[in-house]
Write an enzyme that holds these catalytic residues in place. Structure first.
Site, PDB file in Angstrom:
ATOM      1  N   GLU A 172       0.838  -1.206   0.000  1.00  0.00           N
ATOM      2  CA  GLU A 172       0.000   0.000   0.000  1.00  0.00           C
ATOM      3  C   GLU A 172       0.870   1.251   0.000  1.00  0.00           C
ATOM      4  O   GLU A 172       2.068   1.211   0.251  1.00  0.00           O
ATOM      5  CB  GLU A 172      -0.901   0.028   1.250  1.00  0.00           C
ATOM      6  N   ARG A 215      -8.233   1.336  12.661  1.00  0.00           N
ATOM      7  CA  ARG A 215      -6.835   1.674  12.392  1.00  0.00           C
ATOM      8  C   ARG A 215      -6.779   2.706  11.281  1.00  0.00           C
ATOM      9  O   ARG A 215      -7.723   2.854  10.497  1.00  0.00           O
ATOM     10  CB  ARG A 215      -6.028   0.432  11.982  1.00  0.00           C
ATOM     11  N   ASN A 230      -5.641   4.031   7.710  1.00  0.00           N
ATOM     12  CA  ASN A 230      -5.438   3.393   6.411  1.00  0.00           C
ATOM     13  C   ASN A 230      -4.638   4.353   5.530  1.00  0.00           C
ATOM     14  O   ASN A 230      -3.588   4.818   5.940  1.00  0.00           O
ATOM     15  CB  ASN A 230      -6.786   2.997   5.803  1.00  0.00           C
ATOM     16  N   ASN A 284      -9.761   5.753   1.977  1.00  0.00           N
ATOM     17  CA  ASN A 284      -8.782   5.254   1.021  1.00  0.00           C
ATOM     18  C   ASN A 284      -8.202   6.357   0.148  1.00  0.00           C
ATOM     19  O   ASN A 284      -7.739   7.362   0.653  1.00  0.00           O
ATOM     20  CB  ASN A 284      -9.380   4.094   0.204  1.00  0.00           C
ATOM     21  N   ASP A 305      -9.819   1.473  -4.519  1.00  0.00           N
ATOM     22  CA  ASP A 305      -8.851   1.494  -3.422  1.00  0.00           C
ATOM     23  C   ASP A 305      -8.012   2.767  -3.522  1.00  0.00           C
ATOM     24  O   ASP A 305      -8.505   3.856  -3.299  1.00  0.00           O
ATOM     25  CB  ASP A 305      -8.006   0.208  -3.483  1.00  0.00           C
TER      26      ASP A 305
END
Length: 303
Positions: A17, A109, A111, A160, A214
């Site tokens: 990521e 959490r 991201n 995202n 995403d």
């Protein structure tokens, strides 16, 4: 258009990521999110270096800190911490915490996160334990040096992709659980986003067929590159019309994010994941050449 997709050597990340191109070091930084690891692809050496952050199990993003060559802002759980790493050593240390969000939300959490063109932090949270599509307990935040964290948006499922366009005065944002990309009018002097509008919709006929948007990046002509977590594809999209200009196909399904880089900023670097027992080459990081497009380098965080 004949683009070419090639793997980077030894670039595996179980949940790759947050690709960020660092011009000064001619390197691509990214994370292996659920391993608490940072990775650096050195363009000149064509080599990937990897480090584990001591004492941490999660690394949601990696953002170089302005003026401090060995410091990076990293999302560890719900904290944004400063990590010291020389880009080579196999271990790295947290040196301090910049700020924490949702301290009581133990199932959440951080991201994805990025830095806007003025050096501000933008990033958000998601449900980490349980169904993030059902429990929309995430938020999107803004932080800048010397200031407090402010909530930009609540009711977020999976915070995202983020991108900015200074020419169009726009901010683009993805909440994966909305299956769409939104544009906002953006004031670059104040960091305020307003007037959300859906510009690209990935819903299909039934929920099980919806594509999951995403990560996100943008080229210098204002076109968006939208990664699909379950679609083996990055869509190049015109945000003014919502039209797909190109489908960039990959040999694995879980495409997580993308960033332009390379000496001429014309290589699209793409992270992928190997969640839920995806077969090889899942988790490989790719470079895409021949796109006839250039992007913007990553922006360092001002602290």
């Amino acid at each position: 258009m004949s683009y070419k997709v090639e793997p980077l050597p030894d670039s595996y990340a179980g949940l790759g990521e947050g690709p960020h191109w660092d011009v000064a070091r001619q390197s691509l930084y990214y994370v292996d999110l659920e391993a608490g690891s940072l990775l650096r692809y050195d363009y000149a050496q064509n080599k990937v270096y990897k480090t584990k952050i001591e004492g941490e199990t999660l690394a949601g993003f990696v953002l170089p800190v302005e003026g401090r060559p060995q410091e990076f802002a990293v999302g560890c759980g719900r904290r944004v911490v400063i990590v010291n790493w020389d880009g080579v050593s196999p271990s790295a240390k947290v040196v301090r915490t910049l700020f924490e969000v949702q301290p009581l939300m133990e199932k959440n959490r951080l991201n994805d996160a990025k830095v806007d063109p003025r050096g501000r932090f933008f990033g958000g949270t998601m449900r980490y334990i349980g169904d993030e599509f059902e429990f929309r307990h995430g938020e999107l935040y803004r932080w800048e040096a010397g200031g407090q964290v402010s909530v930009i948006k609540g009711d977020v499922g999976i915070s995202n992709g983020l991108a900015w366009d200074e020419k169009a005065k726009k901010f683009y944002y993805i909440d994966t659980t909305d299956y769409e990309v939104k544009s906002y009018d953006y004031d670059f002097e104040t960091g305020v986003a307003s007037n959300p509008k859906v510009i690209f919709n990935l819903r299909k006929n039934s929920p099980k067929d919806h594509l999951l948007p995403d990560g996100l990046t943008i080229d210098t002509e204002g076109n968006l590159y939208v990664a699909t977590f379950n679609g083996a594809t990055i869509y190049k999209v015109n945000p003014n019309t919502g039209k797909i200009l190109l489908e960039i196909k990959f040999p694995t399904k879980q495409i997580t994010s993308a960033a332009f880089g390379g000496p001429n900023l014309d290589i699209l670097y793409v992270t992928t994941a190997a969640k839920f027992d995806q077969p090889a080459p899942a988790g490989t990081t790719y470079k895409v050449t021949g796109l006839n497009a250039t992007g913007y380098p990553g922006v360092n965080l001002k602290v």
